[in-house]
Each structure stands twice: as structure tokens, then as C-alpha cells.
Design a protein around this motif. Structure first.
Motif, PDB file in Angstrom:
ATOM      1  N   ILE A   1     -10.351 -20.005  -3.587  1.00  0.00           N
ATOM      2  CA  ILE A   1     -10.801 -18.632  -3.866  1.00  0.00           C
ATOM      3  C   ILE A   1     -12.065 -18.321  -3.051  1.00  0.00           C
ATOM      4  CG2 ILE A   1     -11.831 -17.152  -5.632  1.00  0.00           C
ATOM      5  CD1 ILE A   1      -9.921 -18.461  -7.640  1.00  0.00           C
ATOM      6  N   VAL A   2     -13.061 -19.210  -3.159  1.00  0.00           N
ATOM      7  CA  VAL A   2     -14.332 -18.949  -2.477  1.00  0.00           C
ATOM      8  C   VAL A   2     -14.122 -18.905  -0.963  1.00  0.00           C
ATOM      9  CG1 VAL A   2     -16.693 -19.736  -2.150  1.00  0.00           C
ATOM     10  CG2 VAL A   2     -15.577 -20.034  -4.354  1.00  0.00           C
ATOM     11  N   TRP A   3     -13.325 -19.812  -0.462  1.00  0.00           N
ATOM     12  CA  TRP A   3     -13.047 -19.869   0.977  1.00  0.00           C
ATOM     13  C   TRP A   3     -12.453 -18.544   1.468  1.00  0.00           C
ATOM     14  CZ3 TRP A   3      -7.804 -21.706   2.918  1.00  0.00           C
ATOM     15  CH2 TRP A   3      -7.744 -21.659   4.321  1.00  0.00           C
ATOM     16  N   ARG A   4     -11.432 -18.054   0.741  1.00  0.00           N
ATOM     17  CA  ARG A   4     -10.788 -16.820   1.197  1.00  0.00           C
ATOM     18  C   ARG A   4     -11.716 -15.615   1.033  1.00  0.00           C
ATOM     19  NH1 ARG A   4      -8.136 -18.390   4.959  1.00  0.00           N
ATOM     20  NH2 ARG A   4      -7.803 -16.175   5.318  1.00  0.00           N
ATOM     21  N   ILE A   5     -12.557 -15.634   0.016  1.00  0.00           N
ATOM     22  CA  ILE A   5     -13.511 -14.526  -0.132  1.00  0.00           C
ATOM     23  C   ILE A   5     -14.460 -14.507   1.050  1.00  0.00           C
ATOM     24  CG2 ILE A   5     -15.539 -13.787  -1.444  1.00  0.00           C
ATOM     25  CD1 ILE A   5     -14.000 -14.298  -3.973  1.00  0.00           C
ATOM     26  N   LYS A   6     -14.950 -15.686   1.437  1.00  0.00           N
ATOM     27  CA  LYS A   6     -15.864 -15.779   2.585  1.00  0.00           C
ATOM     28  C   LYS A   6     -15.146 -15.348   3.865  1.00  0.00           C
ATOM     29  CE  LYS A   6     -19.137 -17.762   0.130  1.00  0.00           C
ATOM     30  NZ  LYS A   6     -20.506 -17.321  -0.082  1.00  0.00           N
TER      31      LYS A   6
ATOM     32  N   GLY B   1     -13.084 -13.007   3.938  1.00  0.00           N
ATOM     33  CA  GLY B   1     -12.939 -11.559   3.871  1.00  0.00           C
ATOM     34  C   GLY B   1     -11.557 -11.043   3.512  1.00  0.00           C
ATOM     35  N   ASP B   2     -10.733 -11.853   2.889  1.00  0.00           N
ATOM     36  CA  ASP B   2      -9.412 -11.380   2.461  1.00  0.00           C
ATOM     37  C   ASP B   2      -9.556 -10.362   1.326  1.00  0.00           C
ATOM     38  OD1 ASP B   2      -8.358 -13.073   4.232  1.00  0.00           O
ATOM     39  OD2 ASP B   2      -7.400 -14.430   2.794  1.00  0.00           O
ATOM     40  N   PRO B   3      -8.585  -9.447   1.188  1.00  0.00           N
ATOM     41  CA  PRO B   3      -8.613  -8.573   0.014  1.00  0.00           C
ATOM     42  C   PRO B   3      -8.473  -9.409  -1.263  1.00  0.00           C
ATOM     43  CG  PRO B   3      -6.590  -8.283   1.293  1.00  0.00           C
ATOM     44  CD  PRO B   3      -7.488  -9.156   2.106  1.00  0.00           C
ATOM     45  N   HIS B   4      -9.205  -9.001  -2.280  1.00  0.00           N
ATOM     46  CA  HIS B   4      -9.288  -9.863  -3.467  1.00  0.00           C
ATOM     47  C   HIS B   4      -7.992  -9.952  -4.238  1.00  0.00           C
ATOM     48  CE1 HIS B   4     -13.959  -9.752  -3.521  1.00  0.00           C
ATOM     49  NE2 HIS B   4     -13.452 -10.115  -2.378  1.00  0.00           N
ATOM     50  N   VAL B   5      -7.169  -8.897  -4.141  1.00  0.00           N
ATOM     51  CA  VAL B   5      -5.868  -8.988  -4.819  1.00  0.00           C
ATOM     52  C   VAL B   5      -5.010 -10.052  -4.136  1.00  0.00           C
ATOM     53  CG1 VAL B   5      -3.814  -7.726  -5.505  1.00  0.00           C
ATOM     54  CG2 VAL B   5      -6.019  -6.564  -5.441  1.00  0.00           C
ATOM     55  N   ALA B   6      -5.081 -10.107  -2.812  1.00  0.00           N
ATOM     56  CA  ALA B   6      -4.322 -11.120  -2.085  1.00  0.00           C
ATOM     57  C   ALA B   6      -4.812 -12.514  -2.440  1.00  0.00           C
ATOM     58  CB  ALA B   6      -4.444 -10.894  -0.578  1.00  0.00           C
TER      59      ALA B   6
END
Lengths: 328, 320, 496
Positions: free
Chosen positions: A81-86, A88-93
Motif C-alpha cells: 500500500i505505502v509503496w504504491r501510494i509513494k 502515486g497510484d490512484p487510491h482506489v486502484a
């Protein structure tokens, strides 16, 4: 259902009564900032992750298996989760990516158990040992210096509320209903229980035992992933080393308290949730009683041993003999 | 060569290979100094793993190891504060370990509950007991601790054998004796190999089961004593998740988790492999603990698959 | 042993059985699976507790609580499945046992010497440091005998010792048994090989359905008498249920097997099943009855031959595909392969039909209950309701549940392996009647049975098996007890 359900429920009620005696305001429920608050709500709120993991565990135990790796799956999901947030992926994805990570972990366990035929306890030990390392490694993908994050969407799923009710409770109820439909309104539950009860007979009756077992681990991975999302959003950070430590043990305990046998063959979804609530209300009750929270461990151990002791035929016979001798 | 030595041989080969890899990568790695340090640093894990080897050979599992180490540690520290000699405290705690293990074994056999659940309760119970004894880290200040820390046997080269390593090697010798030269040891292999056959051949299952967990309790208590003296303190969280490392060391040492096959001596190398991996990663500097966990997992996977292959191809289990 | 009785939940395993054993004799104990041989032996050796009766050893009444205790009184057993620890060396296996102190230091030098001495008595010369599992079953058998024997042994029980031995190995074993007999030991010999019975035994006892059929000197009973003692059974009801054979070989060919077989399991065989016809499988225990049905169902994968179901080639065969193709199977071992004990009657019945439907299309509860109720009624399963766990039912009713599951999947072809095993007389007749009825409704049936009368009563055609090979078929009016016995006894009969 009847007699079997009585003991865990009785234990739950007993704990809640004792807690009420210790702390007079125990049963109070208030509305603060548009959300329900109170000890009873708190027990439900905090029990959600364990209950979710325990539901997956109940399905796996139903096939005569066990999944030790759920804590590691939670660690991996948090790191993803943290990796993808960093990134910049959309949070729903990200929500779906996280669930996908859990499914992948479940597929790995299922592959080892169903395809390679490795004993479940050993097969899932591999991911249990290495999973937290994988989580740490994923954290390194973005440097790993600051694993904390903000996400209104994900945190809303975990700590938000809908119509006064905590969102995670609403979602957990939804997941429980979906799982119940999947297990009890398709033939899946029957097949899982048949395979767990007697794999050879199920095979001869036309059930694809391997596929069923594989699926059970995937389902367990998926539910652990949801628990991981809630826990990660709750703490706003990824801490692969200590997140969900010993949650596999609590989950197994919840299943056992709910009347499930490690010998497999039966799934009690509702009772498993009760088991998780028993564990959480024990923790909460210890907390408000002023004892240090660590005493909770001893109480938990004693409760489990008592439950198991009473279930053992040999022990029951010994007690019966003792009582009988005293009476005569 | 006898087939049953194959897993052990594989373990030793992996150990030597890892050691050589370290030697190729870093100057000064290939020395008795490094070896002596690995032995001392991992002594308590290996001692605990030796106990776990007996339990696993008998077809069981013991999850209470880590909590036992923590509990023994805090008791040693508190008894030290009360003025006990560390050796007296150690003797008391080892007796406790044996008694507690025996109780677990009895519950497992008498109530016919899976060892997993009983020792899981043990894990909670002993960890909780740690916190009842003390919530803080307590130092052990007795002079004996300094003596323990300074005692050493020089090895060829610059290396030394520290007290922890000596205790570890002594308990290994004891364990090898119990496993291979006593009736009890033979019975452990027998009930792990095929419990029903063992029963029909006249082995007393209950006595052996109780003995196995008592032995496990003895070694994990001893590991706790070594850990407490080595760190000269007791800390209620000490030894958390150590049962996993111990079980991993046993599996890497070539013992089958299904029971009945394996050797106590292999556990030494299994534990040393785990120690070697962390030493290598520490030497590397830029790698972190993630790699310790992942490489342990990968090795574990490789060994489990290897065992699975060996068992099915040699048909060691079941003759039909 | 006098008046030994033992009941398990649902079955009376032994009913008032007497058994006498003299020193210096080999006493053969015969009977089909489930006749009570193993139970009798386990009671004799302390592995099971008896419900009533008495055991006297050399005149004194004894009551063994464990096999170890029996062994220390001189009663030793070598069980059917070789009971050794395969991963341990021969020396260590021979050192295991209750006799000496605990924990006790072992001198391996002495243990090796003892092991060699024990093996020398059996003329066995092997490397005693190798794991037992690395030796052939024959050698393992001898090691197990060596383990059972010590100086005090006066009674030795051999449970199916020759089941996996070849002729040469059997001869060696018999030499050893004769030698032990000479030394005054009493040997109980359990087997289903009749040749061997005559070769080695002095006295023969036959058990059937938990009762003693008879006991006699080996020289006094003929081979044919023996076979009929083992598998014959007078059954008025069965005869009544039998209502003439359907005209054979007229129905549509439902299943055609050509050269189907598997190495070491069953020699390739041809078999045709037709609609409205019952084919019986006759043969002694171990002749390959179960293997044949399992090969047809795909539970054992064939390594040769081809199988056609309803005219279509069945490629790679598995239980799931067989079910989809309209074959249903009731296995012999209800507990291990038939039922899921914890599940209810309804759930057990649903299993096959549901797996045919797929997991997504669950049958509604109402329909499930209706099917279960129909089956309970049609098969007269004695139960208060369909939700009772199957393990609580009696043996006969459990068997009916297995049958109900097979029937609920609406098969064209039904394979029954021992449909009446361990069932009382009443249920037995009901099941035979049912088989005939099913057949008249156009089902193709294959019935494997150890009960000869059952085969005679139920079948339109009988396939006879011997020593893992199909050796012949008997059709129509030729199906009589004596004919079948003659085929089973085969050419050996001419020699006697």
C-alpha cells in the motif's frame, strides 16, 4: 448449532458482565463527532482485523489445514500500500492491488499445500518466516526512509464512519455476509467440509479436493489482505516487522473457541466471529481493570486451556470419575 | 553412503559453501575469529533448537521456546536482585523448564490435543508470566557474569571459544548421547516414525511424550540461562519469535518436520547457517535484516522441497 | 479363549467365539474381510479390550491391558501391515520394546549382537545398520517376526504374513514356522491363501460375520468345504428375493472395457456391462475384486487398455469424469473411502450430485431435503431425520447412505463393492432386492462381493477372479454355488 453455541456465547457474556462490575460506565454508548463511542463499540471496532483473519483461518482449518502466514501477509499488504501510494497510484486502484497481493500470497500457500502436498503447517511456515522480510524489501523500493502516508480514502475505510457507525464495522459486516453467502449459498461450504472430513471419500464422490484446498488458502489470503488494509490505514504507516505479530495465533484461537476443531471438517463462521469477540473483550476488560495489558496473555492462555481441557474425552472421563467418587 | 545422512550432508555443504562465499567476498572472513563469534552469538538459538529437534523428531512441535527464554531471563535477573547466585538461579530455572515441559507433554498425550495448540498456550502463558515478574529490563550484576563473559578457550588463529559456545557444544554432546545412545532416544525416533507401530512394538507412548517435552523444556530453559548470562540482563520481551528461528534451524539441519528422521548434530549446522547468513549480511553493510528473513525463507523452502523429494523417492515412510 | 464377544458402535464384531490353541501346532484362522479375525487376534494380544468372555493361558486366566504386557507373558504378534519403523535401522527396530529399563543407556555393541542372534534364529543374514524401509517386504516381515520372538515366546500370531511374499520367500517363512513348531511354540496363522493353509497348518478354524463357523483338523476338511464355509451363507430371504434371471446379453452396451489393467494390481481384462443386467464379481479375498471396480471407476488409474462408456471413449479416467459420464461407485471401505462421518446424512447424499452440478449451482435446501427424504424412504434408512451425522448410524444404514449418494447422481452404470459388508440379515435382503429392482429399471450394475450366495442371487452374469486375474465368466442358469467354487478352486482342485 444450539448446545455448541452456548459455551462461547456464555464466555462472552460472562466477560462483559465482569467488565461491567469492574467499570461502572462500561456499557455506555455516546455519540461524539458524528460517531458512536463506548467500550462495546470499541470491542467490535478492535476485533475487526482478528475476526477477518479468523474467518479465513476457519475456512482453511475446515479443510484440515492451517495458515501460519497471515501475519506476514498483513505485513506485505501494508508495504505494498505505502509503496504504491509513494508511486502515486490512484487510491482506489491501490485497494485492489493490495487485495491482489493477498491473493498472490494465498496462491503460493495453496500451491505448496495442494499441488506439492506439503503439510500445511510447514508450507505456510515458509511465508511466515520470509514474508516480513519481503515487506521490508518492498519498503526499500521507494527508499524506505519514511513509510508513513496520508490517504483520505483508505483511512476512511478503516477509521471513518457512516451514519454514526464505524465504516470498518459496516464493511466487515458486508464481508461476513458475502463470505456466508459464498460458503453456505453455494456448494463450496459442503465441499470444503467434505474434503476436510475425509479427502479420500470426497475424491471418490467426485469432489476436486486439491482445487478446493487451493481455493481455501486463496480466500484466507484475501481476507488477511483486507485486515492488512484496515490495520495499515489505521496506523498511517507500514511496519512490516511488528504489524499483526501473533495475529495468526489469535485467529486460530478464535476458531478453536468458536468450536472449530483443528482436525478439520466443519466451518462455523458465526461462532468464529464470537471467538474473536471473546478474545478482544478479554483484552479490553483486562485493560480497563487496570491490570497491565500483558496480563491478557495469561488470561487468554488459561481460557484456551480450560476450553480444550473440557473438550477432551479423556479429561472429561477423569473429572467424571473424580466427581463420582466424591459423591459416593 | 546411508541415505539418511543425505539431508545432513546437504546442510554441511550449504554451510561450507556459505562460509567460502563469505571468504571470497571479504578479507578476514575465513577465520576462526568469525567462526568463534558465530558460535557464541548463536549459542542460545542452537541450544533451544537442539531441544526443538527432540520434539520435532517425535512428530510434535514446541512454540513455547521463545517465551521460555524470556521467562528464564527475567527470573534470573530478579533472583539476582534478590541476592541469589546465578548458578543457583540457573539450576532452579532449569528444573522449572523440565517440569513445565513435562506438563505440556502430559497434557498433549492425556487430553489428545495437538501439540501446536498446547504449546501455543504455553507461549502466551510464559510470555504473560514474564510481565508479571517485571515490566522493565533488569540487569544481572553478580561477579559471576563477568567471569562468564571473560572465560574463553583460545582457538588456533585469532579466534576464541567463549563460555556460551562451550555450554552449547557441551549440550550438543549431551543431546547426541541422549538421542543415539539411550533407549529414550530410540523411542523418540520410533514414535516420530510411526506412532501406531511403536505402540504395537511395546513403546510406552505417554512416558516418551512427556520425556520429549521435558527434554525440550530443559534445553529451552538452558538457552534462556545462556541468553541471560550472555546479555547480562533479563528483559520481558526477550526471545520473541525465537521459536521460529529454532524450528527453522532444525529444518535446515536436515530433520523432517513430520518426525522420525534427522540428527541432532545437523541442528548445529542449521543454526550456524542462520548465524552465517546474518553475519554475511552485517558484513555487507548495505543490506538489511529483510534479507536475513528472505534468505532463511528461501533456504527453508529449498530444504522442505528437498526433503519431500527424498521421502517420496526413497520411500522411507510407509512400505506399502 | 471362551465366549469372546466384542461389539463396536453399529456392529457386533465377535459373537461368543471359542478358540483353542495347543502347544506345538499351527492353527490356521480363516475368514473373509470383516469376519472378525483381526478383532479376535487383537483381543488375544491385548490391543483391544473384550466385552465379555475369558482367556486362559496355560490354565490361568489372563487379562492383558497392552501388547507389551501380552508380549511379556509370551504372546507375540506380527501384524498384517508390517509394524516396524521404516526409517530406523534393523538394530534399532529390534531394540525397541517394553522389556528393559527406562531411560536406560543402550550399548549398541550388545544390541547389535542381540539383533544378529535373533536374526540368526531365522537364518536371516542382512546388514543390520540399514534402515528397515530399504529392505523388501519379505525381509521386513522376517525382521518383524524376529522382533516378536524372544526366549519366552510361547504363542506367536502371524496375521497375513504371506500376503506380499513370493513363493520362494513363503517357503523360507514356512521352514521357520515349522522349526518354531518343533520347539513347542503355538502358532496362529491367518491367511486367505488356501494352498498355504493345507501346506502348513495342523488345525483350521473358520470365522464368518463374527461367529465361529467351525474348527477341524486340516486333514479332515476338503478344499471345497472350506470355501463354502468361508463364503457360503444360507439366506431364505435372499432366495425369495431372487426371481429368475433376466434374459442375458440383450440390453444396450453401457460400458465396454478392453484390456484394462494395471501392473502389479490386476492383469488386463475385458468386461462388458449392459443395461438391465447385473454382473457379479466373485473371487476370494485378494483376488482383485476391489481393484477391478476401482479401475473401471478411475479411482485406480489403468496403465493399459481402453474404456468405452455409452459408446464414447473415456480418455483419461478419474472419479470426477466417471461421475459426469454416468458411472457411480460405492466403495468397499465405508469409513475410509465412503462417508464423511461428521457430515449429516443429507450432506453425504448430496455430495456426488452436487459435484456433478458444480459448486456454483447449489441445490436449494428444499430440494436437498426432498431428495434426502426420498432416498431415506426408498432405501428404508433407519433414522429420525436427515440431519443426523452419518457416523452415528449403524453399519447397514451407513452402507445405504453410500448407496443413496450413488443413486442420487442418477447413474447409468453403478459399481458396488461389497454392498452388504457387515450388515445384518434383514438389511442384506433389502439391498439384494433393491439391486434387482434397479436393474429392472435399466441400470447396468457391477457387484463385487465376498458372499457367494449374494453373487448367485443377484447376478445375471458372474465374472470370476483369482490371483489378480479375471479367469472366466459364468452366464445365466449356470450360475450356481458349486460352479463358481469349482472355477475359483480351479485346476488345483484336480490335484487334490
Amino acid at each position: 448449532m444450539q448446545s455448541r453455541a452456548i459455551w462461547p456465547l456464555l464466555a462472552l457474556v460472562l466477560i462483559l458482565i465482569v467488565a461491567g462490575l469492574i467499570s461502572p460506565g462500561f456499557y455506555e454508548i455516546r455519540i461524539v463527532e458524528g460517531r458512536l463511542f463506548g467500550n462495546l463499540i470499541d470491542i467490535l471496532y478492535r476485533a475487526v482485523p482478528t475476526a477477518l483473519v479468523a474467518l479465513g483461518m476457519a475456512v482453511v482449518i475446515g479443510t484440515k489445514g492451517i495458515d501460519l502466514s497471515v501475519g506476514s501477509i498483513i505485513a506485505i499488504v501494508g508495504a505494498v500500500i505505502v509503496w504504491r501510494i509513494k508511486m502515486g497510484d490512484p487510491h482506489v486502484a491501490i485497494l485492489f492491488i493490495a487485495l491482489g497481493a493477498g491473493i498472490l500470497c494465498g496462491m503460493w500457500n495453496g500451491f505448496l499445500v495442494a499441488a506439492l502436498g506439503i503439510q500445511p503447517i510447514i508450507a505456510t511456515l515458509i511465508l511466515m518466516v520470509s514474508g516480513r522480510g519481503v515487506g521490508l524489501l518492498i519498503n526499500q523500493l521507494y527508499g524506505g526512509t519514511d513509510p508513513s502516508f496520508e490517504s483520505a480514502f483508505l483511512q476512511g475505510l478503516s477509521t471513518g464512519s457512516i451514519w454514526y457507525i464505524p465504516t470498518r464495522l459496516v464493511l466487515a459486516a458486508g464481508i461476513f455476509a458475502a463470505l456466508w453467502l459464498l460458503i453456505r449459498r453455494t456448494a463450496l461450504g459442503l465441499f470444503i467440509e467434505a474434503v476436510g472430513g475425509n479427502a479420500a471419500a470426497s475424491n471418490l464422490a467426485g469432489v476436486n479436493a486439491r482445487l478446493i484446498v487451493f481455493f481455501a488458502y486463496v480466500l484466507c489470503g484475501l481476507l488477511a489482505a483486507w485486515a492488512g488494509i484496515i490495520m495499515t490505514a489505521d496506523t498511517h504507516t507500514s511496519d512490516p516487522v511488528s504489524v499483526g505479530l501473533y495475529i495468526e495465533l489469535d485467529a486460530i484461537l478464535a476458531v478453536v473457541i468458536g468450536g472449530g476443531s483443528l482436525a478439520g471438517g466443519r466451518i462455523y463462521l458465526g461462532m468464529t466471529v464470537i471467538g474473536a469477540l471473546v478474545i478482544q473483550s478479554l483484552t479490553t476488560a483486562t485493560l480497563i481493570s487496570g491490570l497491565p495489558p500483558e496480563y491478557n496473555l495469561i488470561i487468554k492462555a488459561l481460557v484456551v486451556l480450560t476450553v480444550l481441557f473440557l473438550q477432551s474425552a479423556n479429561a472429561r472421563r477423569a473429572i467424571h470419575r473424580l466427581v463420582y467418587r466424591r459423591a459416593s | 553412503m546411508n541415505r539418511k545422512y543425505l539431508p545432513l550432508a546437504a546442510t554441511i555443504v550449504v554451510f561450507i559453501a556459505l562460509f567460502l562465499v563469505g571468504g571470497a567476498m571479504y578479507k578476514n572472513f575465513l577465520s576462526t575469529l568469525v567462526l568463534g563469534n558465530i558460535l557464541a552469538d548463536n549459542a542460545f538459538i542452537i541450544i533451544a533448537a537442539i531441544g526443538a529437534t527432540f520434539v520435532i523428531l517425535s512428530g510434535g512441535i514446541d512454540l513455547s521456546i521463545g517465551s521460555m527464554i524470556g521467562f528464564v531471563g527475567v527470573c534470573m535477573a530478579v533472583l539476582d536482585r534478590m541476592g541469589w547466585h546465578p548458578l543457583a538461579a540457573a539450576a532452579l530455572m532449569i528444573c522449572f523448564g523440565i517440569a513445565y515441559g513435562a506438563m505440556q507433554g502430559f497434557v498433549i498425550d492425556f487430553c489428545d490435543i495437538q501439540p501446536f495448540i498446547v504449546t501455543l498456550a504455553g507461549l502466551f502463558l510464559l510470555r504473560g508470566a514474564c510481565f508479571m515478574v517485571t515490566l522493565d529490563s533488569v540487569p544481572i550484576r553478580h561477579d559471576f557474569v563477568d567471569l562468564y563473559a571473560s572465560a574463553r578457550i583460545p582457538l588456533p588463529g585469532r579466534g576464541v571459544l567463549r563460555s556460551s559456545a562451550i555450554v552449547m557444544l557441551a549440550s550438543l554432546a549431551l543431546a547426541i548421547f541422549i538421542a543415539h545412545f539411550t533407549r529414550f532416544g530410540t523411542n523418540v525416533y520410533a514414535i516420530g516414525g510411526d506412532k501406531e507401530s511403536a505402540r504395537l512394538m511395546g513403546v510406552n507412548i505417554r512416558r516418551t511424550t512427556v520425556g520429549v517435552y521435558a527434554t525440550g523444556g530443559f534445553f529451552s530453559a538452558l538457552a534462556g540461562v545462556v541468553y541471560a548470562l550472555y546479555t547480562s540482563s533479563g528483559y520481558p520481551l526477550a526471545g520473541s519469535t525465537l521459536e521460529l528461528s529454532a524450528i527453522a534451524a532444525v529444518v535446515l539441519g536436515g530433520t523432517l518436520l513430520t518426525g522420525g528422521v534427522g540428527m541432532v548434530a545437523g541442528t548445529l549446522f542449521g543454526g550456524m547457517i542462520l548465524g552465517l547468513i546474518s553475519t554475511l549480511i552485517i558484513f555487507h553493510g548495505s543490506l538489511n535484516s529483510a534479507w536475513i528473513m528472505i534468505s532463511s525463507g528461501v533456504l527453508l523452502f529449498a530444504f522442505i522441497v528437498l526433503h519431500r523429494f527424498l521421502v517420496s523417492s526413497f520411500n522411507l515412510r510407509g512400505t506399502s | 479363549m471362551r465366549g469372546i464377544t466384542k461389539a463396536f458402535p453399529g456392529v457386533r464384531a465377535l459373537d461368543d467365539v471359542d478358540f483353542t490353541l495347543h502347544a506345538g501346532e499351527v492353527h490356521a484362522l480363516l475368514g473373509e474381510n470383516g469376519a472378525g479375525k483381526s478383532t479376535l487376534i487383537k483381543i488375544l494380544t491385548g490391543a483391544l479390550e473384550r466385552d465379555s468372555g475369558e482367556i486362559r493361558l496355560d490354565g490361568t486366566s489372563v487379562d492383558f491391558q497392552s501388547t507389551g504386557e501380552a508380549q511379556s507373558h509370551g504372546v507375540s504378534t506380527v501384524y498384517q501391515e508390517v509394524n516396524l519403523i521404516p526409517a530406523m535401522s534393523v538394530t534399532k527396530n529390534l531394540a525397541l520394546g517394553p522389556s528393559e529399563g527406562w531411560p536406560g543407556v543402550i550399548s549398541w555393541r550388545k544390541a547389535r549382537a542381540r539383533a544378529r542372534a535373533k536374526l540368526a534364529r531365522l537364518n536371516l543374514d542382512i546388514d543390520i545398520e540399514q534402515p528397515v524401509g530399504s529392505y523388501s517386504v519379505a525381509v521386513q516381515q522376517l525382521v518383524a517376526i524376529a522382533h516378536a520372538l524372544d526366549n519366552e515366546t510361547s504363542v506367536l500370531v502371524l496375521d497375513e504374513p504371506t500376503a506380499s511374499l513370493d513363493a520362494q520367500e513363503t517357503a523360507t517363512l514356512f521352514d521357520i514356522v515349522r522349526d518354531l513348531k518343533q520347539r513347542g511354540m503355538a502358532v496362529v496363522f491367518i491367511t486367505h491363501f488356501l494352498d498355504q493353509v493345507y501346506e502348513i497348518s495342523d488345525r483350521i478354524s473358520v470365522l464368518r460375520n463374527g461367529g465361529l463357523v467351525g474348527s477341524a483338523m486340516a486333514s479332515d476338511v476338503s478344499r471345497k468345504d472350506l470355501i463354502s464355509m468361508m463364503i457360503g451363507r444360507e439366506l431364505g430371504e435372499v432366495e425369495a428375493a431372487y426371481s429368475g434371471k433376466a434374459s442375458p446379453q440383450t440390453g444396450k452396451e453401457k460400458l465396454v472395457a478392453k484390456g484394462v489393467g494395471r501392473r502389479r494390481t490386476l492383469k488386463p481384462f475385458d468386461l462388458t456391462l449392459r443395461a438391465g443386467e447385473v454382473v457379479g464379481l466373485a473371487g476370494l479375498l485378494g483376488s482383485g475384486r476391489t481393484e477391478l471396480t476401482k479401475l473401471v471407476f478411475g479411482a485406480i488409474r489403468a496403465d493399459s487398455g481402453s474404456l468405452k462408456v455409452n459408446g464414447k471413449e473415456a480418455g483419461s479416467h478419474s472419479p470426477r469424469r466417471s461421475l459426469a459420464a454416468g458411472i457411480a461407485f460405492c466403495p468397499e471401505d465405508r469409513k475410509a473411502e465412503g462417508l464423511v462421518g461428521e457430515l449429516s446424512i443429507r450432506e453425504n447424499i448430496m455430495l456426488s450430485i452436487q459435484s456433478k452440478q458444480g459448486w456454483l449451482r447449489r441445490l436449494p435446501r428444499g430440494q436437498q431435503e426432498q431428495i434426502a427424504a426420498e432416498m431415506i424412504k426408498a432405501l428404508a434408512i433407519a433414522t429420525p431425520d436427515a440431519e443426523k451425522p452419518v457416523r452415528q448410524l449403524s453399519g447397514g444404514n451407513q452402507q445405504k447412505v453410500v448407496l443413496a449418494r450413488a443413486l442420487a447422481s442418477r447413474p447409468d452404470i453403478l459399481l458396488l463393492d461389497e454392498p452388504t459388508r457387515g450388515i445384518d440379515v434383514g438389511a442384506h435382503a433389502e439391498i439384494i432386492t433393491l439391486i434387482r429392482k434397479l436393474c429392472s429399471e435399466g441400470l447396468a450394475l457391477l457387484v463385487a462381493s465376498s458372499e457367494l450366495d449374494e453373487v448367485v442371487a443377484a447376478s445375471d452374469r458372474v465374472a470370476v477372479l483369482r490371483d489378480r486375474e479375471k479367469i472366466g465368466e459364468i452366464v445365466g442358469g449356470e450360475i450356481r454355488r458349486d460352479n463358481i467354487i469349482r472355477v475359483i478352486a480351479g485346476d488345483d482342485d484336480r490335484q487334490h
